[in-house]
Design an enzyme around this catalytic site. Structure first.
Site, PDB file in Angstrom:
ATOM      1  N   VAL A  19      -0.299   0.911  30.787  1.00  0.00           N
ATOM      2  CA  VAL A  19      -1.446   0.495  29.966  1.00  0.00           C
ATOM      3  C   VAL A  19      -2.711   0.403  30.818  1.00  0.00           C
ATOM      4  CG1 VAL A  19      -2.329  -1.242  28.352  1.00  0.00           C
ATOM      5  CG2 VAL A  19       0.123  -0.731  28.411  1.00  0.00           C
ATOM      6  N   GLY A  20      -2.571  -0.077  32.053  1.00  0.00           N
ATOM      7  CA  GLY A  20      -3.719  -0.165  32.964  1.00  0.00           C
ATOM      8  C   GLY A  20      -4.361   1.190  33.203  1.00  0.00           C
ATOM      9  N   TYR A 143      12.737 -13.055  30.351  1.00  0.00           N
ATOM     10  CA  TYR A 143      11.465 -12.346  30.170  1.00  0.00           C
ATOM     11  C   TYR A 143      10.782 -12.787  28.871  1.00  0.00           C
ATOM     12  CZ  TYR A 143       8.269  -8.402  29.399  1.00  0.00           C
ATOM     13  OH  TYR A 143       7.159  -7.627  29.157  1.00  0.00           O
ATOM     14  N   THR A 171       3.739  -2.690  20.099  1.00  0.00           N
ATOM     15  CA  THR A 171       5.113  -2.232  19.867  1.00  0.00           C
ATOM     16  C   THR A 171       5.483  -1.292  21.028  1.00  0.00           C
ATOM     17  OG1 THR A 171       4.129  -0.670  18.298  1.00  0.00           O
ATOM     18  CG2 THR A 171       5.205  -2.609  17.368  1.00  0.00           C
ATOM     19  N   ASP A 277      23.464   1.109  20.825  1.00  0.00           N
ATOM     20  CA  ASP A 277      22.212   1.441  20.140  1.00  0.00           C
ATOM     21  C   ASP A 277      21.115   0.405  20.372  1.00  0.00           C
ATOM     22  OD1 ASP A 277      22.453   3.885  18.920  1.00  0.00           O
ATOM     23  OD2 ASP A 277      23.260   3.096  17.042  1.00  0.00           O
TER      24      ASP A 277
END
Length: 321
Positions: A19-20, A143, A171, A277
């Site tokens: 993202v950075g 986390y 998301t 899954d």
């Protein structure tokens, strides 16, 4: 001193991550405004789990605004094994960043949470009001709780000092500069790496699981634009989900097909149903985002996958894998 009233110095922690790097690119491509000074830092600049190093960084940069992306992250199996480490490192890091921002008088902090923080047992779609309604999934509780505590701390800074410290909840993010590690990365970059290997070795592509679980994927460059909007315009302390709509959810099978198409792979595709899954779906509502930005246009999924695959192929040697 003597800075014009609208000037902003924005410190971005975790600046070398997925993202950075996306925010860096979007700013460089013209999203930055005159009077904005963007400073991107990574773990090479300071160990944010260390209070003294974090404080020294903030004293040096003197940010008016902070985007806090830095975190200790890992895939499912690392999380299961090291829940204590994920809890302690992230709690230390988040407290150091938020309190250092407070101490230097930063006007706003935007932290990054994750949809995995939501209760394991929930109704869908998930929205911003549900974060603390029950325990998160047991696999990565360390986390998840550390990330939830950012929301708790933001509310406390607001209640006690009136600070505008907020958070966003993206998301499934993907894009250039992702972690493409097959064992420890996320599903989409893992698929991209697998297809690349299958194509170069002439072997079949094996997708883990049934391919049925569904996810909302958001392109990192779209997320970067939304982060900048939140930094400038969103003034609530309550978090905001940044996501494509519920109707844009895709199955893992569809995601694999998009990668296969983007990379022009013509080999066999099989699904290893002995592999877990994970959660079937984590559908999140973006209706809060849409009340603010009804016209924001997300990059179509297939186009974003194509651009990410091209980046991975072009940067194969340097990519995290």
């Amino acid at each position: 001193m003597g800075e014009p009233q609208g000037s902003m110095r924005i410190l971005v922690t975790g600046g070398s991550g997925l993202v950075g790097k996306a925010i860096q690119k979007v700013v460089a491509d013209g999203a930055g405004l005159p009077g904005e000074d963007w400073v991107f830092v990574s773990s090479k600049d300071a160990d944010l789990t260390d209070t003294a190093q974090t404080r020294a960084l903030f004293e040096k940069v003197q940010p008016t605004h902070v985007i806090h992306l830095a975190a200790m992250v890992g895939g499912l199996f690392r999380n299961i094994k090291y829940n204590l480490d994920f809890w302690r490192k992230n709690v230390h890091m988040n407290d150091n960043v938020l309190h250092s921002a407070f101490e230097v008088g930063a006007r706003k902090v935007v932290s990054c949470l994750s949809t995995c923080i939501f209760p394991d047992k929930t109704t869908y779609p998930i929205d911003e009001t549900m974060i603390h309604n029950g325990p998160p999934h047991n696999s990565n509780f360390g986390y998840s709780y550390a990330k939830r505590m950012i929301d708790v701390q933001n509310r406390a800074y607001f209640q006690q000092y009136g600070c505008t410290f907020t958070a966003v909840i993206p998301t499934n993010v993907f894009g250039p500069h992702d972690n493409f590690n097959i064992e420890d990365g996320h599903v989409l970059p893992g698929l991209i790496h697998k297809v690349h290997l299958a194509k170069s070795s002439g072997s079949a592509l094996t997708v883990w699981g049934t391919g049925n679980p569904r996810r909302q994927f958001i392109y990192s460059l779209d997320l970067a634009q939304l982060f900048i909007w939140v930094l400038r315009e969103y003034n609530e302390v309550e978090p905001i989900i940044l996501s494509v709509g519920e109707e844009d959810e895709v199955s893992i099978k569809e995601a694999a097909e998009a990668v296969v198409e983007a990379m022009d792979f013509h080999g066999e595709v099989t699904f290893d149903t002995t592999k877990s899954d994970g959660q079937f779906k984590k559908t999140a509502s973006n209706s809060k985002l849409r009340t603010y930005l009804p016209d924001f246009r997300f990059t179509p999924f297939k186009q974003a996958v194509k651009e990410t695959c091209a980046w991975f192929t072009d940067n194969y040697e340097q990519a995290r894998k």
